[in-house]
Design a protein around this motif. Structure first.
Motif, short mmCIF file in Angstrom:
data_model
loop_
_atom_site.label_atom_id
_atom_site.label_comp_id
_atom_site.label_asym_id
_atom_site.label_seq_id
_atom_site.Cartn_x
_atom_site.Cartn_y
_atom_site.Cartn_z
N PRO A 1 0.80 -1.24 0.00
CA PRO A 1 0.00 0.00 0.00
C PRO A 1 0.83 1.28 0.00
CG PRO A 1 -0.07 -1.05 2.16
CD PRO A 1 0.59 -2.03 1.23
N ASP A 2 2.09 1.19 0.37
CA ASP A 2 2.93 2.39 0.32
C ASP A 2 3.15 2.86 -1.11
OD1 ASP A 2 3.16 2.40 3.06
OD2 ASP A 2 5.09 1.36 3.10
N GLY A 3 2.85 1.98 -2.08
CA GLY A 3 3.02 2.35 -3.48
C GLY A 3 1.83 3.07 -4.08
N ILE A 4 0.75 3.21 -3.31
CA ILE A 4 -0.42 3.93 -3.82
C ILE A 4 -0.07 5.41 -3.99
CG2 ILE A 4 -2.79 4.64 -3.33
CD1 ILE A 4 -3.15 2.03 -1.81
N VAL A 5 -0.36 5.94 -5.18
CA VAL A 5 -0.01 7.32 -5.50
C VAL A 5 -1.26 8.19 -5.34
CG1 VAL A 5 0.84 8.88 -7.29
CG2 VAL A 5 1.77 6.55 -7.10
N PHE A 6 -1.20 9.14 -4.43
CA PHE A 6 -2.37 9.95 -4.10
C PHE A 6 -2.49 11.22 -4.94
CE2 PHE A 6 -1.66 7.30 -0.38
CZ PHE A 6 -2.93 6.80 -0.15
N ASP A 7 -1.54 11.44 -5.83
CA ASP A 7 -1.65 12.59 -6.73
C ASP A 7 -1.55 12.16 -8.19
OD1 ASP A 7 1.00 11.88 -6.76
OD2 ASP A 7 1.78 13.91 -6.40
N ASP A 8 -1.93 10.91 -8.47
CA ASP A 8 -1.93 10.41 -9.84
C ASP A 8 -2.88 11.26 -10.68
OD1 ASP A 8 -2.74 8.74 -12.18
OD2 ASP A 8 -1.48 7.22 -11.22
#
Length: 471
Positions: free
Chosen positions: A298-305
């Motif tokens: 989950p650390d790889g989820i990009v919140f500004d994609d």
């Protein structure tokens, strides 16, 4: 009703034949004739006559693949607008979706697509989730119904409700007890409706394979049945009891602990036996590796994609909550974090072993899991299948001809052939050289309707506007 699509000729294309068994899937310099919604002829461009009234499109240097299928989606953006998710799917070359959590709105969307009132992929729609008690989604807000079945009578009634709702198959879930699970399968067989979904924690996977469930989703239910001491790990699955807090988070944590120990005791012989049973029973597996990247990493989820512009403004906030409270269960220490990285690598290896054993693989994403995007994430899934060890052609098959065969639609979809529906994607680069080239979309043809760059951009612009307005 939409007007009939005009006669079109697509000349000088290189067709990728996903049904090829000769080792030569590329068919260069071909012309594809499309009349209405059907491919009427395919042949060498120098030899196939093109009617004078046909609209001609030159596809020199382009590659044609069949329309793609995402076999595990959840079209639940909250906008309730049939132009939203369906538009994103089509813009990404997806012409078929399998909706894995049925609700009335999806049937309404399908009716509009089938009558030509709306543009969208062909859809196959599940029943509401049929789960045990407490259902894993009982304490999480969701806009889709859940049927709880704790007795055989309730299980049989759930099958009837699925049929009455217009569902194409019954979706079973993780917490069904043994007797209700088998009652669902028995009633479904009697009433000729397929069953697909999660494995039950309470029934050994080998028994479920031979009971008639047609497909299994995700890799996290596989490991107990591939361990050296299968009985011990299947018993551990059956002993799972979701505890305090969010049911799903508690369940995930217990499943993950069992997964880790089971993979530490992996048996190639047990795995081979299990996979042989899948092949013999013609059971399909939809691994949703891209979903597992979100759960395991989950650390790889990009919140500004930038693709978040196609989703409602509160999406990133929802992702943060699910990632922290459900996937991490409120937090992970360094040991668990390291284990989950290792587990993801083992999931890739399992998918390669499934493929090598001849198990039918179906490409699916589980969008809208945090970090995933409808339409776009299927291309990520194809890359993960290749990373796992599949050839690019095998990965393409998992998103084209194998879904068509699984759904019993191979006579009409799944490959670019005469007599089939004109659902195909035109690419600017060869996906057999690099599977990432499935993103290099030049045009999409859906039911004979040509959607070039301008039309695809308009679809995405509409989706973005709908998402923004929802905020």
């Amino acid at each position: 009703m939409a007007s009939r699509n005009p006669l079109r000729a697509y000349e000088h294309a290189t067709i990728i034949d996903v049904t090829d068994v000769t080792g030569r899937p590329l068919r260069p310099d071909q012309t594809v004739l499309v009349d209405g919604d059907t491919i009427t002829a395919i042949g060498p461009s120098a030899q196939l006559p093109v009617p004078a009234e046909a609209t001609v499109t030159d596809l020199s240097g382009k590659y044609v693949i069949p329309g793609l299928a995402d076999m595990h989606v959840h079209s639940e953006s909250g906008t309730d607008d049939e132009r939203h998710f369906p538009a994103i799917y089509v813009a990404n070359g997806i012409t078929t979706v399998r909706e894995m959590w049925g609700k009335p709105l999806l049937h309404e969307w399908r009716r509009k697509v089938e009558t030509g009132a709306s543009l969208g992929p062909r859809s196959v729609i599940a029943s509401p989730l049929v789960d045990g008690s407490p259902a894993l989604w009982a304490d999480i807000s969701a806009d889709s119904p859940v049927i709880t079945a704790t007795t055989t009578a309730e299980a049989r009634r759930a099958v009837g409700e699925a049929i009455d709702s217009g569902a194409d198959f019954v979706k079973v879930y993780s917490r069904l007890e043994r007797e209700p699970y088998f009652a669902v399968l028995d009633e479904a067989a009697k009433r000729d409706i397929p069953v697909a979904g999660h494995r039950s924690d309470n029934v050994p996977l080998a028994e479920q394979i031979e009971a008639g469930q047609r497909s299994f989703e995700h890799v996290h239910g596989l490991w107990p049945a591939t361990a050296a001491d299968t009985g011990r790990f299947e018993a551990a699955m059956a002993s799972i009891a979701p505890g305090q807090g969010i049911q799903y988070a508690s369940w995930f944590k217990q499943v993950n602990d069992i997964e880790w120990e089971a993979t530490e005791n992996y048996s190639a012989a047990a795995a081979s036996s299990l996979f042989e049973r899948m092949v013999a029973a013609d059971v399909a597996y939809c691994p949703t590796l891209i979903m597992h990247t979100a759960v395991d990493l989950p650390d790889g989820i990009v919140f500004d994609d930038p693709r978040l512009s196609y989703l409602p403004p509160d999406t990133a906030q929802m992702w943060e909550f699910v990632g922290e409270q459900v996937f991490r269960g409120g937090g992970r220490d360094a040991i668990e974090t390291a284990r989950r990285i290792t587990l993801f690598g083992r999931r890739l290896a399992a998918v390669a072993a499934l493929d090598e054993a001849g198990v039918r693989l179906l490409a699916g994403t589980d969008a809208v899991t945090p970090g995933l995007f409808p339409g776009f994430s299927l291309h990520d899934e194809l890359e993960l299948l290749v990373r796992a060890g599949l050839t690019p052609l095998r990965a393409l098959r998992a998103a084209t001809i194998e879904p068509a065969r699984f759904l019993g639609r191979a006579e009409k979809t799944g490959s670019t052939e005469e007599g089939k529906l004109a659902d195909f994607v035109v690419l600017d680069a060869n996906p057999l050289d690099d599977i990432g080239n499935t993103r290099e979309i030049n045009a999409v043809v859906l039911g004979g309707r040509y959607l070039g760059a301008e039309e695809r951009d308009a679809l995405l612009a509409t989706a973005s506007a709908i998402a923004a307005a929802h905020g």
